[in-house]
Structure formats: C-alpha cells, structure tokens
Design a protein around this motif. Structure first.
Motif, mmCIF file in Angstrom:
data_model
loop_
_atom_site.group_PDB
_atom_site.id
_atom_site.type_symbol
_atom_site.label_atom_id
_atom_site.label_comp_id
_atom_site.label_asym_id
_atom_site.label_seq_id
_atom_site.Cartn_x
_atom_site.Cartn_y
_atom_site.Cartn_z
ATOM 1 N N SER A 84 -12.650 7.253 5.127
ATOM 2 C CA SER A 84 -11.714 6.741 5.284
ATOM 3 C C SER A 84 -11.129 5.917 4.181
ATOM 4 O O SER A 84 -9.956 6.041 4.092
ATOM 5 N N ALA A 85 -11.860 5.360 3.471
ATOM 6 C CA ALA A 85 -11.749 4.802 2.286
ATOM 7 C C ALA A 85 -11.049 5.754 1.113
ATOM 8 O O ALA A 85 -10.015 5.276 0.401
ATOM 9 N N LEU A 113 -3.106 0.039 -1.378
ATOM 10 C CA LEU A 113 -3.519 -1.123 -1.802
ATOM 11 C C LEU A 113 -4.349 -0.932 -3.107
ATOM 12 O O LEU A 113 -4.285 -1.651 -3.890
ATOM 13 N N GLU A 114 -5.248 -0.011 -3.223
ATOM 14 C CA GLU A 114 -6.053 0.269 -4.120
ATOM 15 C C GLU A 114 -5.417 0.737 -5.429
ATOM 16 O O GLU A 114 -5.660 0.436 -6.489
ATOM 17 N N ARG A 115 -4.384 1.575 -5.097
ATOM 18 C CA ARG A 115 -3.716 2.124 -6.289
ATOM 19 C C ARG A 115 -2.608 1.341 -6.807
ATOM 20 O O ARG A 115 -2.440 1.193 -7.956
ATOM 21 N N GLY A 116 -2.380 -0.032 -6.030
ATOM 22 C CA GLY A 116 -1.839 -0.900 -6.418
ATOM 23 C C GLY A 116 -2.865 -2.109 -7.232
ATOM 24 O O GLY A 116 -2.270 -3.256 -7.431
ATOM 25 N N GLY A 117 -3.813 -1.975 -7.489
ATOM 26 C CA GLY A 117 -4.911 -2.635 -7.929
ATOM 27 C C GLY A 117 -5.905 -3.623 -7.216
ATOM 28 O O GLY A 117 -6.539 -4.408 -7.839
ATOM 29 N N VAL A 118 -5.672 -3.455 -5.706
ATOM 30 C CA VAL A 118 -6.708 -4.490 -5.160
ATOM 31 C C VAL A 118 -8.071 -3.507 -5.162
ATOM 32 O O VAL A 118 -8.178 -2.482 -4.927
ATOM 33 N N GLU A 119 -9.154 -4.747 -5.218
ATOM 34 C CA GLU A 119 -10.435 -4.107 -5.195
ATOM 35 C C GLU A 119 -10.845 -4.169 -3.824
ATOM 36 O O GLU A 119 -11.016 -5.290 -3.329
ATOM 37 N N LYS A 156 -8.664 -9.040 -3.702
ATOM 38 C CA LYS A 156 -9.919 -8.308 -3.517
ATOM 39 C C LYS A 156 -9.853 -8.397 -2.064
ATOM 40 O O LYS A 156 -9.535 -9.372 -1.330
ATOM 41 N N ILE A 157 -10.412 -7.286 -1.283
ATOM 42 C CA ILE A 157 -10.565 -7.391 0.125
ATOM 43 C C ILE A 157 -11.926 -6.975 0.231
ATOM 44 O O ILE A 157 -12.133 -5.635 -0.275
ATOM 45 N N HIS A 158 -12.567 -7.547 1.115
ATOM 46 C CA HIS A 158 -13.931 -6.863 1.808
ATOM 47 C C HIS A 158 -13.669 -6.744 3.313
ATOM 48 O O HIS A 158 -13.225 -7.515 4.092
ATOM 49 N N ILE A 159 -14.172 -5.337 3.650
ATOM 50 C CA ILE A 159 -14.099 -4.905 5.017
ATOM 51 C C ILE A 159 -15.838 -4.652 5.508
ATOM 52 O O ILE A 159 -16.268 -3.905 4.751
ATOM 53 N N HIS A 160 -15.951 -5.444 6.344
ATOM 54 C CA HIS A 160 -17.150 -5.328 7.024
ATOM 55 C C HIS A 160 -17.237 -4.810 8.460
ATOM 56 O O HIS A 160 -16.618 -5.281 9.453
#
Length: 140
Positions: free
Chosen positions: A112-113, A123-129, A88-92
């Motif tokens: 952007s996302a 990263l998302e395609r690799g399974g990262v939320e 998981k990654i959160h971007i603020h």
C-alpha cells in the motif's frame, strides 16, 4: 475527477463529490461549536486513511487471509508556520482475523505504502514523512 464547492458562510462550504456524495467542510471546525464539518486538512488525513485501509484489506483478502476487521489510527504533525502542511504522519493498523500471517500483513502495508495508495505516495513525494506500525488481533 471533478468536485464542486459552494460557500455557505463564515469558513464553511458545502461540497458535491465526483461520485455524487455531499457534505460540508469547515475551516473553523476546531474554533467553533457551530462548525458544519471537518477541516480541509482533516479530510486529507481521512482520505489517506481510507486509501491505505482499503488497500491493506484488499491485499490481505487476495492473499486468502481471514480478515474480520481493520481499524487504523492516524496521527499527524503539521508545520508551525504557514502553510501548515503535514510534516509527519504515523499510521497504526489494527488487523483482526483468524490465523493471520504477520508476514502477509507487513507485506500488505508495504505494498500500500510503496505501490498502491496514491494519497500516501502523493504526500510522501511532497515531503511528508510517513511511518507505519501494526498489531494483529486473533479472533476465534
């Protein structure tokens, strides 16, 4: 794109990027006061931050938004087993400017996302939320 790395001892490597920049990367960064640079995973997170921050500012400028500053904070969680990938990654985003339109900022983050940030999409395609939040800071 190409890069090269040279082992400099322990868990550290020097690198030369495709564009000619040099630096150090160190697998022991969190374990040693003698670390020569960030860990590889820290650089992945920095790369994601740079990619999306660049996109958001560029999109807002093209939308004629008066952006004065953009700061982002990223928090990541990693798997507890090897390989300790990001889970998981959160971007603020903290976007400062004059009379910024919240709808424009939201749209820039979404674009952007979903379309432009190759690091985020990879990263998302690799399974990262990956999640996002933002705040607008009015500058006079």
């Amino acid at each position: 794109m190409k890069t090269s790395l040279q082992w400099v001892g322990e868990k550290a490597f020097s690198y030369r990027s495709n564009s000619g920049y040099t630096g150090f990367i160190d697998g022991a960064a969190k374990d040693s006061a003698d670390a020569k640079g960030p860990t590889p995973m820290e650089l992945v997170l920095v790369g994601l931050g740079g990619c999306t921050a660049y996109d958001v500012v560029s999109i807002l400028q093209k939308a004629r938004q008066d952006v004065v500053d953009c700061q982002i904070n990223l928090e990541a969680e990693r798997a507890t087993t090897v390989p300790a990938v990001f889970t998981k990654i959160h971007i603020h985003f903290m976007v400062s400017g004059r009379k910024l339109k919240e709808t424009q900022v939201l749209r820039a983050i979404e674009l952007s996302a979903e379309k432009y940030c190759s690091a985020s999409l990879m990263l998302e395609r690799g399974g990262v939320e990956i999640s996002h939040s933002h705040e607008l800071i009015e500058v006079t």
